[in-house]
Design a protein around this motif. Structure first.
Motif, PDB file in Angstrom:
ATOM      1  N   PHE A 192       0.824  -1.208   0.000  1.00  0.00           N
ATOM      2  CA  PHE A 192       0.000   0.000   0.000  1.00  0.00           C
ATOM      3  C   PHE A 192       0.864   1.267   0.000  1.00  0.00           C
ATOM      4  CE2 PHE A 192      -4.266  -1.626   1.943  1.00  0.00           C
ATOM      5  CZ  PHE A 192      -4.556  -2.196   0.726  1.00  0.00           C
ATOM      6  N   SER A 193       1.972   1.207   0.728  1.00  0.00           N
ATOM      7  CA  SER A 193       2.822   2.398   0.807  1.00  0.00           C
ATOM      8  C   SER A 193       3.328   2.797  -0.564  1.00  0.00           C
ATOM      9  CB  SER A 193       4.030   2.140   1.704  1.00  0.00           C
ATOM     10  OG  SER A 193       3.619   1.599   2.923  1.00  0.00           O
ATOM     11  N   ILE A 194       3.627   1.799  -1.387  1.00  0.00           N
ATOM     12  CA  ILE A 194       4.196   2.089  -2.704  1.00  0.00           C
ATOM     13  C   ILE A 194       3.210   2.899  -3.547  1.00  0.00           C
ATOM     14  CG2 ILE A 194       5.075   1.055  -4.839  1.00  0.00           C
ATOM     15  CD1 ILE A 194       6.025  -1.312  -3.096  1.00  0.00           C
ATOM     16  N   LEU A 195       1.915   2.670  -3.358  1.00  0.00           N
ATOM     17  CA  LEU A 195       0.910   3.449  -4.084  1.00  0.00           C
ATOM     18  C   LEU A 195       0.298   4.547  -3.218  1.00  0.00           C
ATOM     19  CD1 LEU A 195      -0.966   0.843  -6.260  1.00  0.00           C
ATOM     20  CD2 LEU A 195       0.239   2.867  -7.020  1.00  0.00           C
ATOM     21  N   ARG A 196       0.846   4.714  -2.040  1.00  0.00           N
ATOM     22  CA  ARG A 196       0.310   5.678  -1.062  1.00  0.00           C
ATOM     23  C   ARG A 196      -1.181   5.446  -0.826  1.00  0.00           C
ATOM     24  NH1 ARG A 196       2.781  11.153  -2.145  1.00  0.00           N
ATOM     25  NH2 ARG A 196       0.652  11.877  -1.807  1.00  0.00           N
ATOM     26  N   LEU A 197      -1.534   4.190  -0.654  1.00  0.00           N
ATOM     27  CA  LEU A 197      -2.943   3.853  -0.420  1.00  0.00           C
ATOM     28  C   LEU A 197      -3.238   3.647   1.059  1.00  0.00           C
ATOM     29  CD1 LEU A 197      -3.672   1.292  -3.279  1.00  0.00           C
ATOM     30  CD2 LEU A 197      -4.592   3.591  -3.043  1.00  0.00           C
ATOM     31  N   LEU A 198      -2.283   3.956   1.928  1.00  0.00           N
ATOM     32  CA  LEU A 198      -2.483   3.705   3.349  1.00  0.00           C
ATOM     33  C   LEU A 198      -3.708   4.433   3.867  1.00  0.00           C
ATOM     34  CD1 LEU A 198       1.186   4.121   4.518  1.00  0.00           C
ATOM     35  CD2 LEU A 198      -0.139   2.001   4.564  1.00  0.00           C
ATOM     36  N   ARG A 199      -4.474   3.748   4.671  1.00  0.00           N
ATOM     37  CA  ARG A 199      -5.635   4.379   5.293  1.00  0.00           C
ATOM     38  C   ARG A 199      -5.220   5.030   6.600  1.00  0.00           C
ATOM     39  NH1 ARG A 199     -10.539   2.745   3.003  1.00  0.00           N
ATOM     40  NH2 ARG A 199     -10.018   2.863   0.817  1.00  0.00           N
ATOM     41  N   PRO A 200      -5.804   6.168   6.937  1.00  0.00           N
ATOM     42  CA  PRO A 200      -5.515   6.713   8.245  1.00  0.00           C
ATOM     43  C   PRO A 200      -5.908   5.681   9.309  1.00  0.00           C
ATOM     44  CG  PRO A 200      -7.088   8.100   7.036  1.00  0.00           C
ATOM     45  CD  PRO A 200      -6.754   6.954   6.185  1.00  0.00           C
ATOM     46  N   PRO A 201      -5.204   5.576  10.397  1.00  0.00           N
ATOM     47  CA  PRO A 201      -4.108   6.447  10.823  1.00  0.00           C
ATOM     48  C   PRO A 201      -2.755   6.078  10.236  1.00  0.00           C
ATOM     49  CG  PRO A 201      -4.544   4.815  12.492  1.00  0.00           C
ATOM     50  CD  PRO A 201      -5.505   4.543  11.390  1.00  0.00           C
ATOM     51  N   GLY A 202      -2.718   5.118   9.282  1.00  0.00           N
ATOM     52  CA  GLY A 202      -1.428   4.687   8.742  1.00  0.00           C
ATOM     53  C   GLY A 202      -0.690   5.815   8.040  1.00  0.00           C
ATOM     54  N   ARG A 203       0.611   5.903   8.271  1.00  0.00           N
ATOM     55  CA  ARG A 203       1.357   7.030   7.727  1.00  0.00           C
ATOM     56  C   ARG A 203       2.806   6.607   7.482  1.00  0.00           C
ATOM     57  NH1 ARG A 203       3.493  11.873   9.275  1.00  0.00           N
ATOM     58  NH2 ARG A 203       3.855  11.194  11.393  1.00  0.00           N
ATOM     59  N   ILE A 204       3.359   7.081   6.380  1.00  0.00           N
ATOM     60  CA  ILE A 204       4.781   6.870   6.140  1.00  0.00           C
ATOM     61  C   ILE A 204       5.515   7.868   7.008  1.00  0.00           C
ATOM     62  CG2 ILE A 204       6.629   7.039   4.439  1.00  0.00           C
ATOM     63  CD1 ILE A 204       4.577   6.259   2.304  1.00  0.00           C
ATOM     64  N   VAL A 205       6.280   7.394   7.986  1.00  0.00           N
ATOM     65  CA  VAL A 205       6.927   8.347   8.889  1.00  0.00           C
ATOM     66  C   VAL A 205       8.343   8.679   8.456  1.00  0.00           C
ATOM     67  CG1 VAL A 205       5.517   7.859  10.903  1.00  0.00           C
ATOM     68  CG2 VAL A 205       7.540   6.479  10.485  1.00  0.00           C
ATOM     69  N   LYS A 206       8.947   7.769   7.730  1.00  0.00           N
ATOM     70  CA  LYS A 206      10.240   8.177   7.161  1.00  0.00           C
ATOM     71  C   LYS A 206      10.620   7.287   5.988  1.00  0.00           C
ATOM     72  CE  LYS A 206      13.642   5.813  10.159  1.00  0.00           C
ATOM     73  NZ  LYS A 206      14.121   4.840   9.218  1.00  0.00           N
ATOM     74  N   GLY A 207      11.604   7.739   5.255  1.00  0.00           N
ATOM     75  CA  GLY A 207      12.116   6.940   4.156  1.00  0.00           C
ATOM     76  C   GLY A 207      11.697   7.464   2.792  1.00  0.00           C
ATOM     77  N   ARG A 208      12.215   6.831   1.767  1.00  0.00           N
ATOM     78  CA  ARG A 208      11.905   7.232   0.401  1.00  0.00           C
ATOM     79  C   ARG A 208      11.490   6.013  -0.408  1.00  0.00           C
ATOM     80  NH1 ARG A 208      16.303  10.882  -2.340  1.00  0.00           N
ATOM     81  NH2 ARG A 208      17.742   9.119  -2.093  1.00  0.00           N
ATOM     82  N   ILE A 209      10.645   6.243  -1.373  1.00  0.00           N
ATOM     83  CA  ILE A 209      10.300   5.189  -2.320  1.00  0.00           C
ATOM     84  C   ILE A 209      10.547   5.770  -3.703  1.00  0.00           C
ATOM     85  CG2 ILE A 209       8.499   3.662  -3.185  1.00  0.00           C
ATOM     86  CD1 ILE A 209       7.050   4.051  -0.509  1.00  0.00           C
ATOM     87  N   LEU A 210      11.651   5.373  -4.306  1.00  0.00           N
ATOM     88  CA  LEU A 210      11.997   5.961  -5.593  1.00  0.00           C
ATOM     89  C   LEU A 210      11.505   5.066  -6.718  1.00  0.00           C
ATOM     90  CD1 LEU A 210      15.659   7.030  -4.775  1.00  0.00           C
ATOM     91  CD2 LEU A 210      13.597   8.431  -4.691  1.00  0.00           C
ATOM     92  N   TYR A 211      10.611   5.647  -7.543  1.00  0.00           N
ATOM     93  CA  TYR A 211      10.127   4.925  -8.711  1.00  0.00           C
ATOM     94  C   TYR A 211      10.763   5.583  -9.923  1.00  0.00           C
ATOM     95  CZ  TYR A 211       6.900   3.647 -12.449  1.00  0.00           C
ATOM     96  OH  TYR A 211       6.362   3.225 -13.623  1.00  0.00           O
ATOM     97  N   HIS A 212      11.573   4.881 -10.652  1.00  0.00           N
ATOM     98  CA  HIS A 212      12.394   5.473 -11.709  1.00  0.00           C
ATOM     99  C   HIS A 212      13.062   6.747 -11.216  1.00  0.00           C
ATOM    100  CE1 HIS A 212      11.245   2.653 -14.784  1.00  0.00           C
ATOM    101  NE2 HIS A 212       9.964   2.877 -14.599  1.00  0.00           N
ATOM    102  N   GLY A 213      13.521   6.707  -9.993  1.00  0.00           N
ATOM    103  CA  GLY A 213      14.246   7.847  -9.445  1.00  0.00           C
ATOM    104  C   GLY A 213      13.402   8.946  -8.826  1.00  0.00           C
ATOM    105  N   GLN A 214      12.085   8.862  -8.992  1.00  0.00           N
ATOM    106  CA  GLN A 214      11.206   9.899  -8.422  1.00  0.00           C
ATOM    107  C   GLN A 214      10.667   9.441  -7.082  1.00  0.00           C
ATOM    108  OE1 GLN A 214       8.239  10.463 -11.577  1.00  0.00           O
ATOM    109  NE2 GLN A 214       8.183  12.572 -10.819  1.00  0.00           N
ATOM    110  N   ASP A 215      10.693  10.322  -6.082  1.00  0.00           N
ATOM    111  CA  ASP A 215      10.262   9.905  -4.755  1.00  0.00           C
ATOM    112  C   ASP A 215       8.739   9.948  -4.617  1.00  0.00           C
ATOM    113  OD1 ASP A 215      10.000   9.184  -2.178  1.00  0.00           O
ATOM    114  OD2 ASP A 215      11.119  10.874  -1.326  1.00  0.00           O
ATOM    115  N   ILE A 216       8.141   8.778  -4.496  1.00  0.00           N
ATOM    116  CA  ILE A 216       6.688   8.685  -4.366  1.00  0.00           C
ATOM    117  C   ILE A 216       6.199   9.338  -3.078  1.00  0.00           C
ATOM    118  CG2 ILE A 216       4.814   7.034  -3.979  1.00  0.00           C
ATOM    119  CD1 ILE A 216       6.141   5.204  -6.005  1.00  0.00           C
ATOM    120  N   VAL A 217       6.993   9.217  -2.026  1.00  0.00           N
ATOM    121  CA  VAL A 217       6.580   9.765  -0.729  1.00  0.00           C
ATOM    122  C   VAL A 217       6.341  11.270  -0.820  1.00  0.00           C
ATOM    123  CG1 VAL A 217       7.247  10.024   1.694  1.00  0.00           C
ATOM    124  CG2 VAL A 217       7.841   7.942   0.449  1.00  0.00           C
TER     125      VAL A 217
END
Ligand SMILES: Nc1ncnc2c1ncn2[C@@H]1O[C@H](COP(=O)(O)OP(=O)(O)OP(=O)(O)O)[C@@H](O)[C@H]1O
Ligand SMILES: [Mg+2]
Lengths: 318, 338
Positions: A52-77
């Motif tokens: 879910f994080s890779i598509l930023r589909l997390l439901r609240p209260p879920g949250r990306i608190v740190k890190g990067r997800i680079l898709y072809h070099g672009q940060d999804i976060v």
């Protein structure tokens, strides 16, 4: 080969009333273009959350608190809402465990296809969209006339094929399949995995195959990531991991699947239970269940070591 | 479709025993209640002899069982009889008042649905935000307010203090009885004769009563929609739609709301009786010349046949409306087959 996805130090938390669920903690992972990555681990270890994080589909209260997800070099976060919307479905597709509930029961199949197409290709004619949906069904072995039916008129296997067709209709290059066959019977499951293998070549897909069925992974995956308690235990070539699991958790996981080829079936279950992710064990999350636990495992998180071309997070290899 | 037709016919046939039971209850209750049409007509001081004679004339001196059977026989001939107080056929009295009630309830339902469904959906989407709490509070408060009081408050605020809306009747006094001869539904009648100033007048008179009815019932629908939406928004197909890049607004108000609407429809079917009850009270508060006021007036006069006729009519409306709701249900949900 080029890297399609790079996950760096990703942590995903669910703050809830009794504390914070550390569903994914400091996860790093690389995905090469065109490979199938099997993502395995016990229930609740954070596989879906990672997907879910890779598509930023997390439901609240879920949250990306740190890190990067680079898709072809672009940060999804860091992407804006608009950017992420244009990524979903068009570049990265996701399919889910239960095909029976993944299609909206009140809309015909063609309506759901057409909506997906028109969302991403503005100005596309409805008729053209319909034809494309029909072609897609045909290539999945379903008669295009069934476009005019409602989901409840189809079998589970058919619906899962439709789900994947809807996922692939815009030719994304990354597919996240979250336990796509769990609710299918064995024969349909085998057919579906074959299909997935064909599609992978046809579309030049990179696939993250989430599953707790190691059989699926063995059949399809080039590499395997083993997760435990929100962290990654081991990453490596599928064959290498099956032949010689390094991490004690992987060893336990493999010995707990029945193996019909062995004369003496050695079916062991791992002692202990999955960790409480609100109050995870100190040091290595696996140490309370680990037969080789040393003093250091109780106090310090294992670093990730490289051994035989594999990455393993365990002090045994330090 | 053949099944649907059979279903509709079964439903219609089922309303017959329902009406029969209801009618029997009303028949008995009316006659057990103190007072009767003759004394209410002639007043308490009329000579005994006159009262007796009048009762004889109306057949009220016969045994109750005979009166009951007689009335049933009359109903079976589809005859609602004649008022005991005025020289007027019951059907005529109802026909005069029915359109007013229909107009009021239709707008009441529309307002209820519109407010209830959209506020509920919005609250579910904004779960746990200030907007959500405000809307939930609204739902509870409005649900607790009696129709009367709501009507009086709206009259006070919009009719008296702000003085922008009329507080009683269907039209202003100056308006044109002849305009309203075709259907009795004033909105349609005024459109038919292209009298748009009269249409405006009719609409403006409809605002307060329709809102009174609509607001009071919207509370239930706010709560129901919100609860259903919260369920639906958790469904796999919602996440799946999101994973395909469909815009959030579209997911909430198209994909989710359509699914959440199914239980709301069921509720609608069940609430129609409540809506009619609300309409009766609203009509009284706003001097709205509909069936509700007719019923109330005739209860004071103990006009047995008219009361019974109105009750039958209301029962039929409730049955029809819930049938219509069921048909809509079958259209919205492809899984439903009769
Ligand atoms: N909405 C939520 N609120 C609180 N905790 C959550 C929520 N969603 C997931 N979690 C927690 O996050 C952890 C990881 O869940 P996740 O669904 O990612 O596991 P999984 O590996 O996909 O399991 P499974 O194999 O059962 O699908 C679990 O401990 C779960 O309890
Ligand atoms: Mg999962």
């Amino acid at each position: 080969m080029a890297t399609i996805l790079e996950i760096e130090d990703l942590s995903v938390h669910f703050p809830i009333h009794i504390g914070t669920v550390r569903a994914v903690e400091d996860v790093s992972l690389n995905l090469e273009e065109g490979e199938v990555m099997g993502l395995v681990g016990e229930s609740g270890c954070g596989k879906t959350t990672l997907g879910f994080s890779i598509l930023r589909l997390l439901r609240p209260p879920g949250r990306i608190v740190k890190g990067r997800i680079l898709y072809h070099g672009q940060d999804i976060v860091q992407m804006s809402e608009k950017e992420i919307l244009s990524l979903r479905g068009r570049k990265i597709a996701m399919i889910f465990q239960d095909p029976l509930t993944s299609l909206n029961p009140l809309f015909r199949i063609d309506q759901q296809f057409i909506e997906t197409l028109l969302t991403h290709e503005k100005g596309l004619h409805k008729r053209a969209a319909f034809t494309r949906a029909g072609n897609m069904l045909e290539s999945l072995g379903i008669s295009p006339e069934r476009l005019l039916e409602y989901p409840h008129q189809m079998s589970g296997g058919m619906r899962q094929r439709i789900m994947i067709g809807m996922g692939l209709i815009l030719s994304p290059d990354l597919l996240i399949a979250d336990e796509p066959t769990t609710s299918l019977d064995v024969i349909v499951e085998a057919q579906f995995l074959d299909l997935l293998n064909d599609l992978r070549k046809q579309f030049n897909l990179t696939i993250i195959l989430i599953t707790h069925n190691l059989g699926n992974v063995a059949q399809l995956a080039d590499r395997i990531t083993v997760m435990y308690g929100g962290t990654i235990a081991e990453v490596g070539e599928a064959n290498a991991i099956f032949d010689n699991p390094l991490h004690p958790y992987t060893q336990g996981l493999l010995s707990s699947i029945p193996n019909i080829k062995l004369d003496k079936p050695k079916l062991k279950t791992m002692p202990g239970s999955p960790p409480d992710l609100v109050n995870p064990p100190s040091g290595c999350v696996f140490h309370p269940r680990c037969p080789y636990a040393k003093d250091i495992c109780k106090v310090q998180k294992p670093e990730t070591f490289s051994k035989d071309g594999r990455l393993v997070s365990c002090w045994l290899y330090g | 479709m053949k099944n649907l037709a059979r279903y509709i016919i079964t439903r219609l046939l089922l309303t017959i025993p329902m009406v029969f039971i209801l009618l029997s209850i009303v028949f008995v209750v009316l006659r057990v209640m103190p007072g009767d049409p003759v004394s209410s007509m002639l007043g308490g001081h009329a000579p005994e002899r006159v009262i007796e004679q009048k009762k004889e004339e109306l057949g009220l001196n016969r045994p109750l069982s005979i009166q009951y059977l007689d009335y049933l026989w009359q109903i079976c001939r589809l005859d609602l009889g004649e008022s005991m107080v005025f020289k007027q056929r019951v059907t005529k009295a109802i026909a005069e008042k029915l359109p007013a009630t229909i107009e009021l309830t239709i707008f009441g339902i529309l307002i209820t649905l519109f407010l209830g469904v959209f506020l509920g959906a919005y609250a579910a989407d904004r779960r746990r935000t200030v907007q959500d709490y405000v809307i939930r509070l609204y739902g509870i408060v409005v649900y607790c307010i009696p129709v009367y009081w709501m009507g009086l408050m709206l009259q006070l605020i919009f009719g008296i203090w702000l003085d922008i809306l009329p507080i009683s009747g269907r039209t202003s006094p100056r308006v044109f009885a002849s305009t309203f001869e075709k259907t009795g539904l004033y909105i349609i009648d005024t459109i038919l004769v292209r009298d748009f100033s009269a249409l405006g007048d009719v609409l403006i008179h409809l605002v307060l009563p329709a809102f009174t009815l609509g607001l009071v019932l919207s509370g239930i629908f706010v709560r129901l929609t919100r609860a259903n939406m919260l369920d639906v928004l958790r469904a796999d197909y919602i996440i799946a739609a999101e994973a395909r890049g469909i815009r959030h607004k579209k997911i909430v108000y198209k994909h989710a709301l359509k699914n959440a609407f199914i239980p709301i429809l069921t509720m609608m079917g069940l609430q129609i009786a409540l809506l009619m009850a609300g309409a009766v009270l609203t009509e009284t508060t706003f001097s709205w010349p509909g069936m509700g006021r007719l019923l109330l007036e005739r209860i004071y006069l103990r006009d047995y046949p008219t009361i019974q006729g109105v009750i039958i009519m209301i029962a039929l409306i409730v049955a029809m409306a819930s049938l219509v709701v069921d048909i809509i249900y079958a259209i919205v949900d492809p899984r439903v087959r009769y």
